[in-house]
Design a protein around this motif. Sequence first.
Motif, PDB file in Angstrom:
ATOM      1  N   SER A   1      18.700   2.321   3.747  1.00 56.90           N
ATOM      2  CA  SER A   1      18.505   0.961   4.262  1.00 56.90           C
ATOM      3  C   SER A   1      19.396   0.656   5.464  1.00 56.90           C
ATOM      4  O   SER A   1      19.317  -0.430   6.033  1.00 56.90           O
ATOM      5  CB  SER A   1      18.674  -0.090   3.165  1.00 56.90           C
ATOM      6  OG  SER A   1      19.758   0.220   2.368  1.00 56.90           O
TER       7      SER A   1
ATOM      8  N   GLU B   1      16.096  -4.856   8.675  1.00 53.07           N
ATOM      9  CA  GLU B   1      15.052  -5.347   7.757  1.00 53.07           C
ATOM     10  C   GLU B   1      14.898  -4.474   6.510  1.00 53.07           C
ATOM     11  O   GLU B   1      14.309  -4.896   5.509  1.00 53.07           O
ATOM     12  CB  GLU B   1      13.712  -5.436   8.487  1.00 53.07           C
ATOM     13  CG  GLU B   1      13.664  -6.633   9.417  1.00 53.07           C
ATOM     14  CD  GLU B   1      12.239  -7.017   9.756  1.00 53.07           C
ATOM     15  OE1 GLU B   1      11.400  -7.082   8.839  1.00 53.07           O
ATOM     16  OE2 GLU B   1      11.982  -7.217  10.945  1.00 53.07           O
TER      17      GLU B   1
ATOM     18  N   GLU C   1      17.165  -3.694   4.533  1.00 55.74           N
ATOM     19  CA  GLU C   1      17.979  -4.273   3.449  1.00 55.74           C
ATOM     20  C   GLU C   1      17.104  -5.101   2.508  1.00 55.74           C
ATOM     21  O   GLU C   1      17.389  -5.243   1.334  1.00 55.74           O
ATOM     22  CB  GLU C   1      19.069  -5.196   4.030  1.00 55.74           C
ATOM     23  CG  GLU C   1      20.153  -4.479   4.799  1.00 55.74           C
ATOM     24  CD  GLU C   1      21.073  -3.677   3.876  1.00 55.74           C
ATOM     25  OE1 GLU C   1      21.014  -3.878   2.654  1.00 55.74           O
ATOM     26  OE2 GLU C   1      21.831  -2.843   4.409  1.00 55.74           O
ATOM     27  N   ARG C   2      16.040  -5.663   3.075  1.00 56.83           N
ATOM     28  CA  ARG C   2      15.117  -6.486   2.277  1.00 56.83           C
ATOM     29  C   ARG C   2      13.928  -5.660   1.786  1.00 56.83           C
ATOM     30  O   ARG C   2      13.482  -5.798   0.656  1.00 56.83           O
ATOM     31  CB  ARG C   2      14.618  -7.642   3.171  1.00 56.83           C
ATOM     32  CG  ARG C   2      13.581  -8.540   2.552  1.00 56.83           C
ATOM     33  CD  ARG C   2      13.237  -9.681   3.497  1.00 56.83           C
ATOM     34  NE  ARG C   2      12.709  -9.243   4.795  1.00 56.83           N
ATOM     35  CZ  ARG C   2      11.443  -8.885   5.004  1.00 56.83           C
ATOM     36  NH1 ARG C   2      10.574  -8.913   4.019  1.00 56.83           N
ATOM     37  NH2 ARG C   2      11.033  -8.513   6.206  1.00 56.83           N
TER      38      ARG C   2
ATOM     39  N   PRO D   1      15.839  -1.989  -0.277  1.00 55.69           N
ATOM     40  CA  PRO D   1      17.281  -2.038  -0.533  1.00 55.69           C
ATOM     41  C   PRO D   1      17.731  -0.894  -1.437  1.00 55.69           C
ATOM     42  O   PRO D   1      17.306  -0.798  -2.574  1.00 55.69           O
ATOM     43  CB  PRO D   1      17.456  -3.393  -1.230  1.00 55.69           C
ATOM     44  CG  PRO D   1      16.109  -3.789  -1.726  1.00 55.69           C
ATOM     45  CD  PRO D   1      15.088  -3.084  -0.908  1.00 55.69           C
TER      46      PRO D   1
END
Length: 386
Positions: A215, A220, A222-223, A226
């Motif tokens: 990630s 992005e 991370e969303r 994740p």
Amino acid sequence: MKSPEILIVGAGVIGLSCALRLGQRGRRVRVLERGECGRESSWAGAGIIEYGSLARLDPLAQLRRASCELYPAFIAEIQAASGVDPELDREGTIDLITDANQAKAADRELGALKSRFSNRGPLIERLTQGGLRRVAPAISDAFDDALWLRADVTVRNPRIMRALRGACEAAGVEIVEQSPVSSVLRDGDRVVGLQLADRVERGEQYLISGGSWSSQLDPEFERLLPVHPVRGQIILLEERRQLLRHVVRHGRMYLVPRRDGRMLLGSTEEHDAGFEKRTTLGAAARLMPIAERVVPSLRDATIVTTWAGLRPGSKDGKPYLGPIPGFGGAWAATGHYRSGLTLAPITAELIAAAMTGGTPRFDLAPFAPGRRFGPPDEGDTGEIAP
Ligand SMILES: Cc1cc2nc3c(=O)[nH]c(=O)nc-3n(C[C@H](O)[C@H](O)[C@H](O)COP(=O)(O)OP(=O)(O)OC[C@H]3O[C@@H](n4cnc5c(N)ncnc54)[C@H](O)[C@@H]3O)c2cc1C
């Protein structure tokens, strides 16, 4: 190689297994690896190929069973292609039953065996005192109940990684080491390249299989995918006598015998250790007394070394498999947490089918990047603290 059609980030067991299947489908594949091929989690793990609960019917349990069914042929294939023997052993796991909840769970497993798996051949067996002594005499007679998980197999991690690399090269896959990818380049909602320190690499499709680091490639992610590192520590022991033939599990502690008389003692599950691959006194102090209680003769074993690896943990315990929304042409195969070795063959089959326009034999929706996250399916809560 002419310019690659598919660029893969990460040469762990997942990246290489997918590369192999994509290469075999005639695609020009290049794998970009930050360090050395197969030296992260895939090297550090215990190599238990876990068939898992028979009572569970959820998508991950089904994927796990399908992957285990593929394993013997997968190993034979990569061994033949590479000349490296990954040391597949089929003795199974002896899972010690130490409380009433575990005894109830064992009854459920035996019930599921009867109702749904009666045609599959030996999968599980209840061992009470006499049986346990006969099958694994080194286990302390303080234990008198166990489930023998006969469908579990083990492989030796560094060897499976070498075999996979050889098989990939034989299939025409190009592996480029010491090549960290720093970010994913997009034009609108299509991915147009991968940024490296000194160059941009371009392909028609991209696969993100960077394990615990996946990630970090785009804010992005991370969303959408994740992944967080879950440190696991292992202690390598050596004993002159071959004390065990089977994997032995007591709660989260396990012993994994190797053919050369060595034995792995694992493992911790540390969610707050970040990216630090350190081994700690605390972990050894928790693991060693349990091991000695289970196999008293281990008190004389030599400690050869210790190591730690980072499992790619996901939000709900399920891997991320499929196209990454908003990143046209990019796919994910990451977040396999405690089961990346186990799930590698089925992951590779499904991802290769999907990326080449075929229909995967399992629905990938429950594993989609960007999905809504429910609670973990596997109930991964009981841990050995660091
Ligand atoms: C102690 C321990 C015990 C385990 N035991 C088992 C077990 O018994 N059975 C089982 O099935 N699983 C087990 N696992 C889990 C299993 O090891 C992992 O799920 C699996 O290795 C994940 O594979 P991967 O390819 O996704 O990740 P990795 O093996 O970590 O590979 C990812 C690769 O991507 C590279 N990379 C990352 N970012 C970049 C970048 N930006 N650019 C280029 N390259 C990059 C990394 O260098 C790495 O080589 C265990 C793990 C640990 C730590």
